[in-house]
Design a protein around this motif. Structure first.
Motif, PDB file in Angstrom:
ATOM      1  N   CYS A  20       0.862  -1.439   0.072  1.00 16.46           N
ATOM      2  CA  CYS A  20      -0.095  -0.105  -0.259  1.00 16.46           C
ATOM      3  C   CYS A  20       0.917   1.402  -0.081  1.00 16.46           C
ATOM      4  O   CYS A  20       0.448   2.371  -0.782  1.00 16.46           O
ATOM      5  N   GLN A  21       2.020   1.429   0.491  1.00 16.88           N
ATOM      6  CA  GLN A  21       3.104   2.382   0.730  1.00 16.88           C
ATOM      7  C   GLN A  21       3.599   2.629  -0.742  1.00 16.88           C
ATOM      8  O   GLN A  21       3.504   3.801  -1.232  1.00 16.88           O
ATOM      9  N   GLN A  23       1.950   1.577  -3.454  1.00 13.83           N
ATOM     10  CA  GLN A  23       0.954   2.197  -4.278  1.00 13.83           C
ATOM     11  C   GLN A  23       0.561   3.817  -3.908  1.00 13.83           C
ATOM     12  O   GLN A  23       0.310   4.465  -5.224  1.00 13.83           O
ATOM     13  N   ALA A  24       0.891   3.959  -2.769  1.00 14.41           N
ATOM     14  CA  ALA A  24       0.803   5.637  -2.639  1.00 14.41           C
ATOM     15  C   ALA A  24       1.767   6.362  -3.282  1.00 14.41           C
ATOM     16  O   ALA A  24       1.400   7.377  -3.667  1.00 14.41           O
ATOM     17  N   ARG A  34      -6.409  10.232  -3.240  1.00 18.86           N
ATOM     18  CA  ARG A  34      -5.944   8.732  -3.572  1.00 18.86           C
ATOM     19  C   ARG A  34      -4.820   8.383  -2.506  1.00 18.86           C
ATOM     20  O   ARG A  34      -4.569   7.283  -2.496  1.00 18.86           O
ATOM     21  N   ARG A  37      -5.590   7.618   0.948  1.00 18.76           N
ATOM     22  CA  ARG A  37      -6.423   6.514   1.008  1.00 18.76           C
ATOM     23  C   ARG A  37      -5.422   5.285   1.019  1.00 18.76           C
ATOM     24  O   ARG A  37      -5.506   4.623   2.072  1.00 18.76           O
ATOM     25  N   TRP A  38      -4.463   5.364   0.453  1.00 19.01           N
ATOM     26  CA  TRP A  38      -3.466   4.231   0.313  1.00 19.01           C
ATOM     27  C   TRP A  38      -2.501   4.303   1.475  1.00 19.01           C
ATOM     28  O   TRP A  38      -2.225   3.161   2.097  1.00 19.01           O
ATOM     29  N   ALA A  42      -2.226   1.423   4.462  1.00 25.78           N
ATOM     30  CA  ALA A  42      -1.137   1.198   4.992  1.00 25.78           C
ATOM     31  C   ALA A  42      -0.842   1.176   6.360  1.00 25.78           C
ATOM     32  O   ALA A  42      -0.357   0.266   6.963  1.00 25.78           O
TER      33      ALA A  42
END
Length: 110
Positions: A20-21, A23-24, A34, A37-38, A42
């Protein structure tokens, strides 16, 4: 046995938090909402993993539990390759194999 399953759960949840990190970081520039949210996901996942880790420390000796977190190297490598299509060379796979061998050696009772 419960302690070992919890170590596996901690590794999987920590890996998900790290993904998730990543993806962020990849969606940065595509809107702050966005990214947040990620990052929030995380933080949630890593917080859950930390709470489970505290339980692991109650069940297993630190000298056994901590090296088993090396599973994260394996999981993150596999997920980086699978989800983000990152290139992983032979030297890296050799390192992953060494980590897996070390974990296997630690699990053998003498």
């Amino acid at each position: 046995m419960t302690g070992f399953l919890l170590v596996l759960a901690v590794s999987v949840i920590t890996c998900a938090g790290q993904l998730c990190q990543k993806q962020a970081a990849q969606v940065s520039g595509k809107g702050l909402a966005r990214v947040l949210r990620w990052l929030a996901l995380a933080v949630l996942l890593l917080g859950i993993a930390m709470l489970l880790w505290l339980r692991v420390l109650q069940l297993l000796p630190l000298s056994l539990a901590y090296p088993m977190l090396s599973l994260n190297f394996v999981l993150v490598t596999l997920c980086a390759r699978g989800f983000f299509h990152e290139h992983v060379d032979g030297r890296h796979w050799f390192g992953v194999a060494l980590i897996m061998s070390g974990i296997a050696l630690m699990s053998v009772s003498l």
